[in-house]
Design a protein around this motif. Structure first.
Motif, PDB file in Angstrom:
ATOM      1  N   THR A 105      44.270  52.122 -31.683  1.00  0.00           N
ATOM      2  CA  THR A 105      44.142  53.475 -32.199  1.00  0.00           C
ATOM      3  C   THR A 105      42.976  54.159 -31.492  1.00  0.00           C
ATOM      4  O   THR A 105      42.362  53.586 -30.581  1.00  0.00           O
ATOM      5  CB  THR A 105      43.935  53.466 -33.736  1.00  0.00           C
ATOM      6  OG1 THR A 105      44.046  54.814 -34.217  1.00  0.00           O
ATOM      7  CG2 THR A 105      42.581  52.900 -34.121  1.00  0.00           C
ATOM      8  N   SER A 106      42.663  55.381 -31.892  1.00  0.00           N
ATOM      9  CA  SER A 106      41.631  56.172 -31.218  1.00  0.00           C
ATOM     10  C   SER A 106      40.276  56.022 -31.894  1.00  0.00           C
ATOM     11  O   SER A 106      40.191  55.904 -33.122  1.00  0.00           O
ATOM     12  CB  SER A 106      42.022  57.651 -31.201  1.00  0.00           C
ATOM     13  OG  SER A 106      43.227  57.849 -30.514  1.00  0.00           O
ATOM     14  N   TYR A 107      39.232  56.065 -31.058  1.00  0.00           N
ATOM     15  CA  TYR A 107      37.850  56.049 -31.540  1.00  0.00           C
ATOM     16  C   TYR A 107      37.059  57.117 -30.798  1.00  0.00           C
ATOM     17  O   TYR A 107      37.286  57.354 -29.598  1.00  0.00           O
ATOM     18  CB  TYR A 107      37.193  54.692 -31.289  1.00  0.00           C
ATOM     19  CG  TYR A 107      37.785  53.549 -32.073  1.00  0.00           C
ATOM     20  CD1 TYR A 107      37.199  53.123 -33.258  1.00  0.00           C
ATOM     21  CD2 TYR A 107      38.929  52.889 -31.622  1.00  0.00           C
ATOM     22  CE1 TYR A 107      37.745  52.062 -33.982  1.00  0.00           C
ATOM     23  CE2 TYR A 107      39.480  51.833 -32.335  1.00  0.00           C
ATOM     24  CZ  TYR A 107      38.883  51.422 -33.516  1.00  0.00           C
ATOM     25  OH  TYR A 107      39.413  50.378 -34.232  1.00  0.00           O
ATOM     26  N   THR A 108      36.126  57.746 -31.508  1.00  0.00           N
ATOM     27  CA  THR A 108      35.159  58.622 -30.861  1.00  0.00           C
ATOM     28  C   THR A 108      33.970  57.761 -30.459  1.00  0.00           C
ATOM     29  O   THR A 108      33.347  57.109 -31.307  1.00  0.00           O
ATOM     30  CB  THR A 108      34.694  59.747 -31.795  1.00  0.00           C
ATOM     31  OG1 THR A 108      35.821  60.536 -32.182  1.00  0.00           O
ATOM     32  CG2 THR A 108      33.678  60.638 -31.109  1.00  0.00           C
ATOM     33  N   ARG A 146      41.158  58.715 -23.624  1.00  0.00           N
ATOM     34  CA  ARG A 146      42.200  59.693 -23.938  1.00  0.00           C
ATOM     35  C   ARG A 146      41.752  61.091 -23.556  1.00  0.00           C
ATOM     36  O   ARG A 146      42.528  61.869 -23.012  1.00  0.00           O
ATOM     37  CB  ARG A 146      42.545  59.636 -25.427  1.00  0.00           C
ATOM     38  CG  ARG A 146      43.767  60.450 -25.798  1.00  0.00           C
ATOM     39  CD  ARG A 146      44.094  60.319 -27.264  1.00  0.00           C
ATOM     40  NE  ARG A 146      45.399  60.882 -27.570  1.00  0.00           N
ATOM     41  CZ  ARG A 146      45.884  61.023 -28.791  1.00  0.00           C
ATOM     42  NH1 ARG A 146      45.162  60.629 -29.840  1.00  0.00           N
ATOM     43  NH2 ARG A 146      47.070  61.543 -28.978  1.00  0.00           N
ATOM     44  N   GLU A 174      36.948  60.354 -26.530  1.00  0.00           N
ATOM     45  CA  GLU A 174      37.934  59.738 -27.405  1.00  0.00           C
ATOM     46  C   GLU A 174      38.608  58.638 -26.599  1.00  0.00           C
ATOM     47  O   GLU A 174      39.210  58.895 -25.553  1.00  0.00           O
ATOM     48  CB  GLU A 174      38.978  60.736 -27.904  1.00  0.00           C
ATOM     49  CG  GLU A 174      39.983  60.106 -28.861  1.00  0.00           C
ATOM     50  CD  GLU A 174      41.054  61.071 -29.345  1.00  0.00           C
ATOM     51  OE1 GLU A 174      42.072  60.588 -29.888  1.00  0.00           O
ATOM     52  OE2 GLU A 174      40.882  62.296 -29.173  1.00  0.00           O
ATOM     53  N   ILE A 207      41.076  54.995 -26.620  1.00  0.00           N
ATOM     54  CA  ILE A 207      42.088  54.203 -27.321  1.00  0.00           C
ATOM     55  C   ILE A 207      41.820  52.736 -27.039  1.00  0.00           C
ATOM     56  O   ILE A 207      41.661  52.336 -25.881  1.00  0.00           O
ATOM     57  CB  ILE A 207      43.502  54.592 -26.868  1.00  0.00           C
ATOM     58  CG1 ILE A 207      43.804  56.039 -27.261  1.00  0.00           C
ATOM     59  CG2 ILE A 207      44.539  53.660 -27.455  1.00  0.00           C
ATOM     60  CD1 ILE A 207      45.167  56.535 -26.815  1.00  0.00           C
ATOM     61  N   ASN A 229      50.535  51.350 -30.508  1.00  0.00           N
ATOM     62  CA  ASN A 229      49.490  52.248 -30.002  1.00  0.00           C
ATOM     63  C   ASN A 229      49.555  53.518 -30.848  1.00  0.00           C
ATOM     64  O   ASN A 229      50.158  54.520 -30.473  1.00  0.00           O
ATOM     65  CB  ASN A 229      49.734  52.551 -28.522  1.00  0.00           C
ATOM     66  CG  ASN A 229      48.556  53.215 -27.858  1.00  0.00           C
ATOM     67  OD1 ASN A 229      47.583  53.586 -28.508  1.00  0.00           O
ATOM     68  ND2 ASN A 229      48.635  53.364 -26.553  1.00  0.00           N
ATOM     69  N   HIS A 262      47.999  56.185 -31.878  1.00  0.00           N
ATOM     70  CA  HIS A 262      47.702  57.580 -31.543  1.00  0.00           C
ATOM     71  C   HIS A 262      48.276  57.993 -30.197  1.00  0.00           C
ATOM     72  O   HIS A 262      47.926  59.054 -29.671  1.00  0.00           O
ATOM     73  CB  HIS A 262      46.192  57.830 -31.581  1.00  0.00           C
ATOM     74  CG  HIS A 262      45.662  57.997 -32.972  1.00  0.00           C
ATOM     75  ND1 HIS A 262      44.338  58.267 -33.243  1.00  0.00           N
ATOM     76  CD2 HIS A 262      46.275  57.952 -34.170  1.00  0.00           C
ATOM     77  CE1 HIS A 262      44.160  58.359 -34.558  1.00  0.00           C
ATOM     78  NE2 HIS A 262      45.330  58.174 -35.136  1.00  0.00           N
ATOM     79  N   ASP A 263      49.150  57.167 -29.657  1.00  0.00           N
ATOM     80  CA  ASP A 263      49.803  57.522 -28.398  1.00  0.00           C
ATOM     81  C   ASP A 263      51.252  57.052 -28.429  1.00  0.00           C
ATOM     82  O   ASP A 263      51.737  56.420 -27.490  1.00  0.00           O
ATOM     83  CB  ASP A 263      49.056  56.906 -27.212  1.00  0.00           C
ATOM     84  CG  ASP A 263      49.467  57.540 -25.888  1.00  0.00           C
ATOM     85  OD1 ASP A 263      50.068  58.639 -25.913  1.00  0.00           O
ATOM     86  OD2 ASP A 263      49.194  56.946 -24.830  1.00  0.00           O
TER      87      ASP A 263
END
Length: 367
Positions: free
Chosen positions: A173-176, A197, A206, A208, A318, A320-321
């Protein structure tokens, strides 16, 4: 009386020998027929073209997909060129002149939660596309919900019938990520399957990655902070199914929604029609209309509807993608091709020629 016995053997008529050309033609025909039967009834090979299943399945993986696991689906379009894509160089390789109804032979079992399934893209159904089911784009996702399940997503965690679903070991998933100014070592990013990303600011990105990678890099001295990206509950994303602002859902906070099951009857009202109209109208071939406060199915007033097929909820690892059921809804049973069983080969197009083969993924079981 004289008896004369003829003890000579009658010579056998020798069969004409086949020419070399005839032998080659027979061999090719036999190979094509055998391969067609195996590919149609037992298993097929597929390639992973995109990153929606990273890091479980990687772009460049080649898979064996078992059709016997769920039962071989008989082709809707028998008039097609074997072993080709539906469209090549802008030319169709099939004819829709003959289209057979959906039929599936008995299989070894049924789709279960967490199975990785190959299927045809349901978003390409409908008169706007006019593509037969078995000629639609092929996708691979993980089945999160089976017919009759109630699916809910809360802050990125999937719940099935009120219980948290098992997350795939390499789910992403996504992380800042905030850094000090020193970039993260590219070799570490490649080893941990981390990708950028988008860049949010001079030292903010951001990224992944799997949760295991997040746990590793958050301890690095050049990483100031790492925070999961989660769309807040109640925020409406118009790209999310059922594309109606009454359902304020997004990729991380979704539902609850019940998966239709063959023989299940649902009452029809504004809400249920919004959720199930595509299944009723497009997948099960009914004409739906609204006349004042009445809902009409095939011209008759209907207060309820009984589904003719089973439906599944497919999502990419995945998170967020991945364009998946969160965007286009249920996967009907007639779109299911088979179960992904084995990664038999894998290549990485970003690497040099001598490093392109991912040897650690060759003949690797899929889970």
């Amino acid at each position: 009386m004289n008896w004369k016995l003829n003890l000579k053997k009658t010579p056998k008529t020798e069969k004409a020998k086949k020419s070399k050309t005839r032998e080659w033609v027979d061999a090719v025909v036999f190979a094509v027929v055998a391969a067609t039967i195996i590919r149609g009834l037992l298993f097929s090979a597929y390639a992973i073209p995109s990153g929606s299943m990273e890091g479980t399945e990687l772009t460049g993986d080649y898979l064996f997909v078992s059709k016997i696991s769920y039962g071989p689906r008989i082709a809707n379009t028998p008039l097609a060129v074997p072993f080709t894509e539906p469209v090549m160089y802008g030319i169709k390789t099939y004819s829709g002149a003959i289209q057979l109804p959906y039929f599936r032979l008995p299989g070894l079992g049924h789709i279960r939660n967490q199975d990785i399934v190959v299927f045809n893209k349901p978003d390409e159904a409908g008169p706007g596309y006019n593509i037969p089911v078995d000629e639609r784009t092929t996708l691979i996702k993980r089945c999160q919900a089976i017919p009759g399940d109630v699916l809910t997503i809360i802050n990125g965690q999937v719940y099935i019938n009120g219980k948290a679903a098992r997350n795939a070991p390499k789910q992403q998933t996504s992380y800042t990520v905030q850094i000090t100014g020193l970039p993260i070592n590219p070799d570490i990013m490649r080893e941990q399957n981390i990708s950028i990303r988008q860049q949010l600011g001079p030292d903010s990105y951001e990224m992944i990655m799997p949760s295991s990678a997040a746990d590793i890099i958050k301890g690095y001295s050049n990483v100031k902070s790492i925070t999961p990206v989660i769309a807040p509950a109640g925020s409406y994303d118009p790209e999310i199914f059922p594309h109606n602002e009454k359902f304020k859902w997004n990729v991380d906070n979704y539902g609850p929604i019940r998966l239709p099951k063959k023989g299940w009857t649902t009452p029809l009202n504004d809400s249920t029609l919004t959720l199930y109209r595509r299944a009723i109208e497009v997948y099960e071939n009914n004409k739906v209309a609204i006349n004042g406060n009445d809902i009409l199915i095939n011209g008759k007033k209907a207060g309820s509807y009984t589904f003719k097929m089973d439906y599944y909820w497919m999502m990419g690892d995945n998170r967020h993608d991945s364009l998946d059921s969160r965007f286009w809804g249920y996967v009907p049973e007639d779109h299911v091709i088979g179960k992904a069983m084995l990664t038999f080969f894998s290549t990485d197009s970003t690497q040099s020629f001598f490093n392109r083969i991912r040897w650690n993924r060759v003949l690797r079981p899929i889970e």
